[in-house]
Write a protein that holds these residues in place. Structure first.
Motif, PDB file in Angstrom:
ATOM      1  N   GLN A  92       4.044  18.552 -12.176  1.00 55.81           N
ATOM      2  CA  GLN A  92       5.249  19.131 -12.773  1.00 55.81           C
ATOM      3  C   GLN A  92       5.059  19.351 -14.265  1.00 55.81           C
ATOM      4  OE1 GLN A  92       8.769  16.819 -12.090  1.00 55.81           O
ATOM      5  NE2 GLN A  92      10.095  18.193 -13.225  1.00 55.81           N
ATOM      6  N   GLY A  93       4.425  18.355 -14.924  1.00 58.02           N
ATOM      7  CA  GLY A  93       4.149  18.508 -16.354  1.00 58.02           C
ATOM      8  C   GLY A  93       3.216  19.673 -16.623  1.00 58.02           C
ATOM      9  N   GLU A  94       2.166  19.798 -15.773  1.00 59.84           N
ATOM     10  CA  GLU A  94       1.233  20.914 -15.951  1.00 59.84           C
ATOM     11  C   GLU A  94       1.929  22.245 -15.711  1.00 59.84           C
ATOM     12  OE1 GLU A  94      -1.892  20.041 -13.250  1.00 59.84           O
ATOM     13  OE2 GLU A  94      -2.874  18.569 -14.567  1.00 59.84           O
ATOM     14  N   ALA A  95       2.821  22.261 -14.686  1.00 63.99           N
ATOM     15  CA  ALA A  95       3.554  23.497 -14.408  1.00 63.99           C
ATOM     16  C   ALA A  95       4.470  23.860 -15.569  1.00 63.99           C
ATOM     17  CB  ALA A  95       4.361  23.349 -13.117  1.00 63.99           C
ATOM     18  N   GLU A  96       5.151  22.841 -16.117  1.00 63.76           N
ATOM     19  CA  GLU A  96       6.039  23.103 -17.258  1.00 63.76           C
ATOM     20  C   GLU A  96       5.239  23.547 -18.478  1.00 63.76           C
ATOM     21  OE1 GLU A  96       8.188  19.500 -17.778  1.00 63.76           O
ATOM     22  OE2 GLU A  96       9.542  19.854 -16.071  1.00 63.76           O
ATOM     23  N   ALA A  97       4.051  22.907 -18.678  1.00 62.82           N
ATOM     24  CA  ALA A  97       3.204  23.311 -19.807  1.00 62.82           C
ATOM     25  C   ALA A  97       2.708  24.740 -19.628  1.00 62.82           C
ATOM     26  CB  ALA A  97       2.027  22.350 -19.940  1.00 62.82           C
ATOM     27  N   ALA A  98       2.315  25.071 -18.378  1.00 63.81           N
ATOM     28  CA  ALA A  98       1.852  26.437 -18.102  1.00 63.81           C
ATOM     29  C   ALA A  98       2.989  27.442 -18.301  1.00 63.81           C
ATOM     30  CB  ALA A  98       1.315  26.531 -16.672  1.00 63.81           C
ATOM     31  N   LYS A  99       4.184  27.058 -17.871  1.00 63.32           N
ATOM     32  CA  LYS A  99       5.346  27.928 -18.066  1.00 63.32           C
ATOM     33  C   LYS A  99       5.632  28.132 -19.546  1.00 63.32           C
ATOM     34  CE  LYS A  99      10.268  28.323 -16.956  1.00 63.32           C
ATOM     35  NZ  LYS A  99      11.419  27.652 -16.287  1.00 63.32           N
ATOM     36  N   LYS A 100       5.529  27.020 -20.312  1.00 60.03           N
ATOM     37  CA  LYS A 100       5.766  27.115 -21.754  1.00 60.03           C
ATOM     38  C   LYS A 100       4.722  28.001 -22.411  1.00 60.03           C
ATOM     39  CE  LYS A 100       6.487  24.253 -25.859  1.00 60.03           C
ATOM     40  NZ  LYS A 100       6.515  22.861 -26.381  1.00 60.03           N
ATOM     41  N   ARG A 101       3.433  27.822 -22.002  1.00 66.70           N
ATOM     42  CA  ARG A 101       2.385  28.677 -22.572  1.00 66.70           C
ATOM     43  C   ARG A 101       2.631  30.143 -22.234  1.00 66.70           C
ATOM     44  NH1 ARG A 101      -1.025  24.502 -20.771  1.00 66.70           N
ATOM     45  NH2 ARG A 101      -1.568  25.729 -18.925  1.00 66.70           N
ATOM     46  N   ALA A 102       3.037  30.396 -20.972  1.00 63.77           N
ATOM     47  CA  ALA A 102       3.309  31.779 -20.572  1.00 63.77           C
ATOM     48  C   ALA A 102       4.451  32.366 -21.398  1.00 63.77           C
ATOM     49  CB  ALA A 102       3.646  31.831 -19.083  1.00 63.77           C
ATOM     50  N   LYS A 139       0.827  -1.207   0.000  1.00 62.14           N
ATOM     51  CA  LYS A 139       0.000   0.000   0.000  1.00 62.14           C
ATOM     52  C   LYS A 139       0.860   1.255   0.000  1.00 62.14           C
ATOM     53  CE  LYS A 139      -4.035  -2.004   2.328  1.00 62.14           C
ATOM     54  NZ  LYS A 139      -4.914  -1.942   3.524  1.00 62.14           N
ATOM     55  N   GLU A 140       1.946   1.191   0.780  1.00 61.08           N
ATOM     56  CA  GLU A 140       2.859   2.344   0.825  1.00 61.08           C
ATOM     57  C   GLU A 140       3.498   2.581  -0.532  1.00 61.08           C
ATOM     58  OE1 GLU A 140       7.151   3.053   2.822  1.00 61.08           O
ATOM     59  OE2 GLU A 140       5.538   2.638   4.251  1.00 61.08           O
ATOM     60  N   ASN A 141       3.895   1.483  -1.185  1.00 60.45           N
ATOM     61  CA  ASN A 141       4.499   1.605  -2.517  1.00 60.45           C
ATOM     62  C   ASN A 141       3.489   2.172  -3.513  1.00 60.45           C
ATOM     63  OD1 ASN A 141       6.935   0.579  -1.631  1.00 60.45           O
ATOM     64  ND2 ASN A 141       6.418  -1.538  -2.165  1.00 60.45           N
ATOM     65  N   GLN A 142       2.239   1.693  -3.414  1.00 64.14           N
ATOM     66  CA  GLN A 142       1.199   2.204  -4.295  1.00 64.14           C
ATOM     67  C   GLN A 142       0.945   3.687  -4.038  1.00 64.14           C
ATOM     68  OE1 GLN A 142      -2.237  -0.294  -3.757  1.00 64.14           O
ATOM     69  NE2 GLN A 142      -1.296  -2.093  -4.707  1.00 64.14           N
ATOM     70  N   ALA A 143       0.931   4.034  -2.732  1.00 63.12           N
ATOM     71  CA  ALA A 143       0.723   5.447  -2.391  1.00 63.12           C
ATOM     72  C   ALA A 143       1.873   6.297  -2.912  1.00 63.12           C
ATOM     73  CB  ALA A 143       0.584   5.608  -0.874  1.00 63.12           C
ATOM     74  N   GLN A 144       3.102   5.766  -2.772  1.00 55.21           N
ATOM     75  CA  GLN A 144       4.258   6.504  -3.275  1.00 55.21           C
ATOM     76  C   GLN A 144       4.210   6.626  -4.795  1.00 55.21           C
ATOM     77  OE1 GLN A 144       7.690   4.451  -1.762  1.00 55.21           O
ATOM     78  NE2 GLN A 144       7.522   5.362   0.284  1.00 55.21           N
ATOM     79  N   ALA A 145       3.792   5.522  -5.451  1.00 58.07           N
ATOM     80  CA  ALA A 145       3.686   5.565  -6.913  1.00 58.07           C
ATOM     81  C   ALA A 145       2.624   6.567  -7.345  1.00 58.07           C
ATOM     82  CB  ALA A 145       3.362   4.174  -7.455  1.00 58.07           C
ATOM     83  N   THR A 146       1.481   6.560  -6.606  1.00 57.77           N
ATOM     84  CA  THR A 146       0.419   7.522  -6.924  1.00 57.77           C
ATOM     85  C   THR A 146       0.889   8.949  -6.694  1.00 57.77           C
ATOM     86  OG1 THR A 146      -1.268   5.897  -6.303  1.00 57.77           O
ATOM     87  CG2 THR A 146      -1.934   8.206  -6.372  1.00 57.77           C
ATOM     88  N   ALA A 147       1.608   9.131  -5.550  1.00 54.15           N
ATOM     89  CA  ALA A 147       2.122  10.471  -5.248  1.00 54.15           C
ATOM     90  C   ALA A 147       3.139  10.913  -6.293  1.00 54.15           C
ATOM     91  CB  ALA A 147       2.745  10.493  -3.849  1.00 54.15           C
ATOM     92  N   GLU A 148       3.993   9.967  -6.728  1.00 51.73           N
ATOM     93  CA  GLU A 148       4.994  10.300  -7.739  1.00 51.73           C
ATOM     94  C   GLU A 148       4.333  10.633  -9.076  1.00 51.73           C
ATOM     95  OE1 GLU A 148       8.623  10.935  -9.632  1.00 51.73           O
ATOM     96  OE2 GLU A 148       8.030  10.895  -7.518  1.00 51.73           O
TER      97      GLU A 148
END
Length: 272
Positions: A129-139, A113-122
């Motif tokens: 991070q992808g959304e932030a990079e996409a938003a940065k690129k759009r800006a 469960k911890e591994n799954q939670a870590q995988a989900t969190a990752e």
């Protein structure tokens, strides 16, 4: 889960160990580990029991270390110690083996469960991070587009200013040219006027009819040419006055209504 008490006498009956290990006093370390465990200091208790096990190995100490680590929240190392206890071929207790097996199953489930939670969190972190990079690129793209639009706007404004200045210069040149024509017309009018006067004087001095007729025709021709010259001069002067710009050169951002030459005529022009 309570620790399984390990008798000091039992340790004393264990096979002899090196003097340096006996100097660590396993019994005291076990007692210290028990005290720390009861005080809720599970990690410190596990450390004390590890030292006791290093000084004089005992399967029950392995089990107690696993219990202390489990309570300390170090599930992975606790699982490792439980597995180490189960893997012992001597000195194990059937009841403790069952407890260890249940604990191993429980810890594996918790770790999964911890591994799954870590995988989900990752995955969520990577998504953010992808959304932030996409938003940065759009800006950055929007900023670049705005910069290009501003540069294009400046270019257009400069081009309009250049056209307005050229129009202003054309008006001045046209006014000077028409003014020059006006001066030439007046000059021609004066010249032909003087010539017409001379022809009239010759007409007055003539004695024959043919001579008088000739000077009369010349006088009329010169007078007509003088009138045309003065007319061209007057019209040219009026046109030059109209064409000559009344204001100075246009400045950037200025809106101006001007009479600008358009081929052979004149047109209305707005300069920016």
């Amino acid at each position: 889960m309570r620790l399984v008490f390990v008798l000091s006498a039992a340790l004393a009956l264990s096979p002899p160990v090196a003097f340096a290990q006996r100097a660590k006093n396993p019994a005291a370390l076990i007692k210290e580990g028990e005290r720390l465990y009861q005080a809720g200091k599970y990690q410190e208790a596990a450390d004390a029991l590890k030292k006791a096990h290093e000084a004089q190995p005992n399967p029950r100490l392995i089990f107690n270390i696993a219990v202390a680590l489990e309570n300390a929240g170090d599930l992975r190392e606790a699982l490792s110690w439980y597995q180490q206890y189960v893997g012992n071929t001597e000195g194990t207790d059937p009841a403790l083996l069952k407890r260890s097996a249940r604990s191993i199953d429980k810890l594996r489930l918790l770790l999964d469960k911890e591994n799954q939670a870590q995988a989900t969190a990752e995955a969520e972190r990577q998504k953010l991070q992808g959304e932030a990079e996409a938003a940065k690129k759009r800006a950055e793209e929007e900023q670049l587009a705005a910069q290009r639009a501003e540069e294009e706007n400046l270019r257009q404004r400069q081009a309009e200013l250049d056209r307005a200045i050229k129009s202003y210069q054309r008006q001045k040149i046209a006014a000077y040219a028409v003014g020059g024509v006006a001066v030439l017309g007046v000059g021609a009018g004066v010249l032909f006027g003087l010539q017409a006067r001379d022809e009239r004087e010759k007409f007055d001095a003539a004695r024959t009819e043919d001579t008088k007729q000739t000077f009369a025709d010349n006088t009329k021709t010169k007078a007509l040419l003088a009138d045309i010259g003065f007319g061209v001069g007057l019209a040219g002067a009026i046109t030059a006055i109209i064409l000559y710009p009344k204001d100075g050169p246009p400045a950037e951002g200025e809106v101006r209504m001007t009479l600008a030459p358009r081929g052979t005529g004149a047109g209305l022009e707005v300069s920016f």
